[in-house]
Design a protein around this motif. Structure first.
Motif, short mmCIF file in Angstrom:
data_model
loop_
_atom_site.label_atom_id
_atom_site.label_comp_id
_atom_site.label_asym_id
_atom_site.label_seq_id
_atom_site.Cartn_x
_atom_site.Cartn_y
_atom_site.Cartn_z
N GLY A 72 9.39 72.03 62.45
CA GLY A 72 9.52 71.20 61.15
C GLY A 72 10.32 69.29 62.44
N GLY A 73 10.55 69.86 63.64
CA GLY A 73 10.97 68.90 64.93
C GLY A 73 9.28 67.83 64.80
N HIS A 74 8.14 68.55 64.50
CA HIS A 74 7.01 68.17 65.51
C HIS A 74 6.67 67.03 64.64
N VAL A 75 7.44 66.94 62.64
CA VAL A 75 6.49 65.56 61.95
C VAL A 75 6.30 64.29 62.50
N THR A 76 5.41 63.29 62.20
CA THR A 76 5.17 62.24 62.32
C THR A 76 6.37 61.51 61.68
N MET A 77 6.72 60.91 63.27
CA MET A 77 7.87 59.88 62.85
C MET A 77 7.63 58.51 62.23
N ALA A 78 8.10 58.52 60.94
CA ALA A 78 7.79 57.18 59.88
C ALA A 78 8.79 55.87 60.54
N PRO A 79 8.67 54.71 60.83
CA PRO A 79 9.94 53.67 60.75
C PRO A 79 9.98 53.62 59.35
N VAL A 80 11.27 52.17 59.49
CA VAL A 80 11.77 52.45 58.19
C VAL A 80 11.32 50.70 57.96
N ASN A 81 11.50 49.92 58.91
CA ASN A 81 11.99 48.23 59.50
C ASN A 81 11.21 47.82 60.87
N ASP A 82 11.00 46.68 60.41
CA ASP A 82 9.95 45.90 61.63
C ASP A 82 10.46 46.30 62.53
N ARG A 83 11.47 46.46 63.48
CA ARG A 83 12.90 46.63 64.06
C ARG A 83 12.00 48.30 64.92
N GLU A 84 12.27 49.00 63.89
CA GLU A 84 11.66 50.41 64.67
C GLU A 84 10.21 50.45 63.93
N SER A 85 9.53 49.45 64.07
CA SER A 85 7.46 49.79 64.07
C SER A 85 7.15 48.83 65.14
N ALA A 86 8.22 48.07 66.19
CA ALA A 86 8.05 47.79 66.81
C ALA A 86 8.58 49.11 68.19
N VAL A 87 9.40 49.61 68.64
CA VAL A 87 9.76 50.43 69.00
C VAL A 87 9.31 51.38 69.13
N LEU A 88 8.12 52.02 67.41
CA LEU A 88 7.38 53.20 68.09
C LEU A 88 6.12 52.65 68.84
N ALA A 89 5.81 51.63 67.83
CA ALA A 89 4.44 51.17 68.90
C ALA A 89 4.59 50.86 70.71
N VAL A 90 5.18 50.81 71.38
CA VAL A 90 5.78 50.62 72.09
C VAL A 90 5.79 52.71 72.67
N LEU A 91 6.67 53.45 72.07
CA LEU A 91 5.99 55.20 72.01
C LEU A 91 4.82 55.52 72.26
N ARG A 92 4.00 54.71 71.00
CA ARG A 92 2.86 55.37 70.17
C ARG A 92 1.72 55.38 71.80
N LYS A 93 1.52 53.97 72.96
CA LYS A 93 0.55 53.87 73.75
C LYS A 93 1.35 54.68 75.36
N GLN A 94 2.54 55.26 74.48
CA GLN A 94 2.26 56.35 75.48
C GLN A 94 2.48 57.80 75.08
N PHE A 95 2.74 58.25 73.50
CA PHE A 95 2.45 59.07 73.15
C PHE A 95 0.92 59.88 73.19
N ASP A 96 -0.25 60.25 72.43
CA ASP A 96 -0.93 60.65 71.44
C ASP A 96 -0.10 60.66 70.00
N HIS A 97 1.28 61.44 69.80
CA HIS A 97 1.76 61.57 68.81
C HIS A 97 2.80 61.44 68.54
N VAL A 98 3.63 60.54 67.96
CA VAL A 98 5.61 60.08 68.21
C VAL A 98 6.00 60.68 66.97
N SER A 99 6.38 62.32 67.51
CA SER A 99 6.84 63.06 66.38
C SER A 99 8.71 62.74 66.36
#
Length: 331
Positions: free
Chosen positions: A173-200
């Motif tokens: 279960g640690g490898h489920v997809t991480m979802a953002p809940v606000n705009d700031r988290e969306s921006a942070v996860l967008a950075v990580l999606r450039k590094q990882f194929d799947h941001v778990s």
């Protein structure tokens, strides 16, 4: 469980060993087994699991051999043949049993052992975060941010003798997809999606994940991150005048953990409680208890009234895996 037992918690760097001796007058009492002789041996010093176990027994039990053992290890356990993920040890469970002259050997995933420890914890082994009270006999959820993110659950069952017990679910279960809940988290996860194929979830809710969050926070603001370890980020984020990017990384970490914990509680109906194990939460406990964790755990729109009564705890026992291994042998 009867007599003297060998317990082992094997990670990629260290092998933790202990002995457990049961008290026959209190069968199935999780506190009736006395755990002693805890030692930590560097895995790199030994060519095999058997060699490390024999070295430990020579130190702690030179005159008495255990008749059974339970071993927790960092990696999947899907059959007799075990290959460690971050350690060059490969072995057959049955061959180890025979080599150590054991009548019984149980080998389970390390986080399964942590999960099995939960019903044995005393009041001093956990700290409640927020309100709520457990429902007896209901499923229990367990998450463990550390070097990775362990996820498990306990579901009630009946023992062969009719007494109540628990079954621990082995999950990824640690490898489920991480979802953002606000705009700031969306921006942070967008950075990580450039590094990882799947941001778990594990990519952000773990020791390495905290480093990922800190670097992503900096990059989202157009700043170059410093080269910091998770321990350095934690130290810089929990001091009175902390470093802003480290503080925000820790806040996002705790909030995202609350989101994933709430998702798990809804998925399995964990009205028996949700437990946060692993090495990170206890080290930042004052910060954690005042973080966004509980708020994010509860705030699930229409399901707020369902989640509000569910208690959440941080496990503070230093070696819960040994308690779980003892419970496994008692099984």
């Amino acid at each position: 469980m009867q007599g003297l037992s060998l317990l082992a918690d094997i990670g990629g760097t260290n092998a933790r060993f202990a002995l457990s001796e049961s008290v026959d007058s209190a069968p199935h009492d999780p506190h009736a087994a006395h755990i002693s002789g805890v030692r930590i041996l560097p895995c790199a010093d030994y060519p095999s699991l058997e060699a490390a176990a024999e070295a430990y027994l020579a130190l702690e039990a030179p005159g008495a051999r255990p008749t059974q053992a339970a071993i927790a290890l960092a990696g999947p356990v899907t059959g007799d043949r075990i290959r460690m993920t971050n350690l060059p040890w490969e072995f057959s469970i049955d061959s180890v049993r025979r080599s150590l002259a054991l009548d019984r050997l149980e080998v389970i995933n390390d986080f399964t052992a942590v999960a099995l420890s939960i019903p044995t914890l005393g009041p001093d082994d956990r700290v409640q975060v927020g309100d709520g009270a457990p429902v007896a006999g209901a499923p229990i959820a367990i998450l463990g941010p550390g070097s990775g993110l362990g996820v498990s659950a306990l579901v009630p069952r009946k023992r062969s003798n009719g007494e109540p017990g628990w079954t621990a679910l082995a999950t990824e279960g640690g490898h489920v997809t991480m979802a953002p809940v606000n705009d700031r988290e969306s921006a942070v996860l967008a950075v990580l999606r450039k590094q990882f194929d799947h941001v778990s979830a594990e990519r952000v809710i773990s020791g390495p994940g905290l480093v990922n969050l800190y670097e992503a926070v900096c990059l989202a603001d157009g700043k170059e991150p410093a080269s910091l370890t998770a321990a350095q980020i934690t130290a810089a984020g929990t001091t009175h005048a902390g470093e802003p990017a480290c503080i925000e990384a820790l806040e996002i970490f705790c909030g995202m953990l609350g989101t994933v914990a709430g998702n798990l509680a809804l998925s399995i109906g964990a009205r028996g409680g949700v437990y946060i194990a692993g090495g990170i939460a206890p080290r930042i406990l004052p910060f954690f208890t005042h973080s966004r964790f509980r708020k994010r755990f509860v705030e699930k729109g229409r399901m707020r009234d369902y989640l509000g009564p569910i208690p959440t705890y941080v496990v503070t026992h230093p070696l819960p895996a040994f308690l779980g291994l003892t419970a496994k042998l008692d099984g």
